[in-house]
Design an enzyme around this catalytic site. Structure first.
Site, PDB file in Angstrom:
ATOM      1  N   LEU A 101    -129.557  -9.419  16.098  1.00 42.53           N
ATOM      2  CA  LEU A 101    -130.577  -9.684  15.083  1.00 42.53           C
ATOM      3  C   LEU A 101    -130.073 -10.574  13.954  1.00 42.53           C
ATOM      4  O   LEU A 101    -130.865 -11.183  13.237  1.00 42.53           O
ATOM      5  CB  LEU A 101    -131.090  -8.369  14.486  1.00 42.53           C
ATOM      6  N   ALA A 110    -135.952   2.950  22.274  1.00 43.67           N
ATOM      7  CA  ALA A 110    -136.044   1.795  23.175  1.00 43.67           C
ATOM      8  C   ALA A 110    -135.867   2.218  24.630  1.00 43.67           C
ATOM      9  O   ALA A 110    -136.597   1.751  25.521  1.00 43.67           O
ATOM     10  CB  ALA A 110    -134.998   0.747  22.803  1.00 43.67           C
ATOM     11  N   VAL A 125    -138.037  11.980  15.210  1.00 40.71           N
ATOM     12  CA  VAL A 125    -138.196  11.857  16.664  1.00 40.71           C
ATOM     13  C   VAL A 125    -137.222  12.787  17.385  1.00 40.71           C
ATOM     14  O   VAL A 125    -136.001  12.673  17.241  1.00 40.71           O
ATOM     15  CB  VAL A 125    -137.978  10.405  17.127  1.00 40.71           C
ATOM     16  N   GLY A 164    -130.819   1.739  22.117  1.00 41.15           N
ATOM     17  CA  GLY A 164    -131.459   2.682  21.218  1.00 41.15           C
ATOM     18  C   GLY A 164    -132.208   3.796  21.939  1.00 41.15           C
ATOM     19  O   GLY A 164    -132.708   3.617  23.051  1.00 41.15           O
ATOM     20  N   GLY A 191    -132.963  -4.154  21.477  1.00 37.70           N
ATOM     21  CA  GLY A 191    -132.047  -3.053  21.194  1.00 37.70           C
ATOM     22  C   GLY A 191    -131.987  -2.010  22.283  1.00 37.70           C
ATOM     23  O   GLY A 191    -132.266  -0.832  22.056  1.00 37.70           O
ATOM     24  N   PRO A 211    -143.028   6.315  13.602  1.00 37.20           N
ATOM     25  CA  PRO A 211    -142.701   7.689  13.980  1.00 37.20           C
ATOM     26  C   PRO A 211    -142.180   8.518  12.806  1.00 37.20           C
ATOM     27  O   PRO A 211    -141.504   7.994  11.908  1.00 37.20           O
ATOM     28  CB  PRO A 211    -141.601   7.521  15.037  1.00 37.20           C
ATOM     29  N   VAL A 212    -142.478   9.807  12.853  1.00 37.96           N
ATOM     30  CA  VAL A 212    -141.829  10.767  11.970  1.00 37.96           C
ATOM     31  C   VAL A 212    -140.488  11.135  12.626  1.00 37.96           C
ATOM     32  O   VAL A 212    -139.950  10.343  13.391  1.00 37.96           O
ATOM     33  CB  VAL A 212    -142.742  11.993  11.750  1.00 37.96           C
ATOM     34  N   LYS A 237    -136.977  -0.188   5.957  1.00 39.07           N
ATOM     35  CA  LYS A 237    -138.125  -0.066   6.855  1.00 39.07           C
ATOM     36  C   LYS A 237    -139.410  -0.531   6.175  1.00 39.07           C
ATOM     37  O   LYS A 237    -140.262  -1.182   6.797  1.00 39.07           O
ATOM     38  CB  LYS A 237    -138.269   1.378   7.341  1.00 39.07           C
TER      39      LYS A 237
END
Length: 343
Positions: A65, A16, A190, A13, A10, A187-188, A162
């Site tokens: 994906l 990413a 970001v 992103g 990805g 992650p919380v 998720k």
């Protein structure tokens, strides 16, 4: 310098791209997946904005994906894989199944290809949504890596996707991984430097505070800088202690959105003065969400303590993240620099 080849899924992103910057700065060769060839120059432009002219150290493979095509080519010759491509709240998905199935199937597709190609370790970009959603107020805080979201509670489709996709990944490794190693980074919210107009939904918090919101929803969240998320991915990729573990990417104490607004007002000069610290009543946000679909995702978080701890990553991997205030300011400065937020 390390010349190993790493696949980052990805490539368009936000996380990413910062992972690719960290890898390229660390001497790695990087391959990334995109769904259409036309986006290659865009990704290279973003990385250049982040200070890296990737040249031939970065290559691209077309893969989606939702299909098997391209994934064998994508993982061929790779020592490691960082997999974060997944449906996000910015997508226009009609049903819960439209969120969950691509996330679960996508994780399994990447893991299967990585295993068959002899990849050493996959680092999965999961989320706070796989840990801290749906819990009763009586559940202990702060959340840590032993927690999983309670899908019997009030959980948004993204959070459910998720949770189920990360669980599917761990189940795959246990049943049929055949030696493939897995680590997860959760992650919380970001924040951090935006490289271009395609960025994560968390960045919208700062963008909205700097002009779109007339008040702050009563939301209490932890924050982390995307550069530190990328650094944690690298540590989870290579550190022996990271094998088989999940790590919260979170920095410092949680903050109410009104406190985020106070940071912007204090640190961002005239631009920051647009940020309002007025707190909106929960009933008002619920009512507004009926007319504004973008607010619906906030409703389950109203008044919820979403405290999380990153001590495990700090202890085991030597991770040392920036403060939430640094992440907030870096976000705002980059939004202004790109003209996304007007001066």
């Amino acid at each position: 310098m390390n010349d190993a080849l790493v696949l980052v899924t990805g490539g368009t992103g936000f996380i990413a791209q910062h992972c690719m910057l960290a890898l390229l700065n660390g001497g790695y060769r990087v391959r990334t997946t995109i769904r259409t060839a036309s986006r290659e120059m865009e990704v290279r432009r973003y990385l250049k904005a982040g200070g890296v002219e990737a040249g031939d150290r970065l290559s691209f493979v077309i893969a989606d994906l939702g299909a098997d095509e391209g994934w064998a080519e994508a993982v061929a010759g790779c020592t490691y894989v960082m997999h974060g491509a997944s449906p996000t709240p910015s997508g226009s998905y009609a049903s819960e199944e439209d969120w969950i199935r691509p996330a679960v199937d996508g994780n399994l597709r990447v893991l299967r290809a990585a295993r068959d190609a002899g990849v050493k370790r996959v680092v999965l970009t999961s989320a706070f949504g796989a840990i801290g959603a749906g819990h009763a107020a009586s559940h202990r805080r702060p959340f840590d890596e032993t927690d999983w979201s309670d899908l019997t509670g009030n959980v948004a489709p993204y959070q459910k996707s998720k949770t189920l996709s990360e669980k599917a990944a761990w189940d795959f490794i246990a049943r049929e991984g055949k030696g493939l190693e897995l680590s997860a980074v959760n992650p919380v919210a970001v924040l951090g430097p935006v490289l271009g107009p395609d960025y994560s939904h968390s960045i919208k918090i700062v963008e909205n505070l700097l002009g779109n919101w007339t008040g702050c929803p009563k939301i209490y969240s932890c924050f982390v800088d995307v550069r530190d998320v990328a650094d944690l991915h690298l540590r989870a990729m290579t550190h022996p202690a990271a094998h088989g573990e999940r790590f919260f990417a979170t920095s410092g104490e949680g903050m109410w959105l009104a406190d985020v607004a106070k940071v912007l007002r204090r640190r961002m000069g005239a631009v920051g003065k647009r940020a309002t610290t007025r707190v909106l009543p929960n009933w008002f946000v619920r009512l507004a969400s009926r007319r504004n679909p973008r607010l619906k995702g906030l409703v389950p978080m109203l008044g919820v303590d979403m405290s999380a701890t990153g001590k495990k990553a700090m202890r085991l991997l030597g991770w040392s993240p920036r403060s939430p205030e640094e992440a907030i300011v870096a976000t705002a400065e980059s939004l202004v620099g790109l003209g996304i937020v007007k001066r």
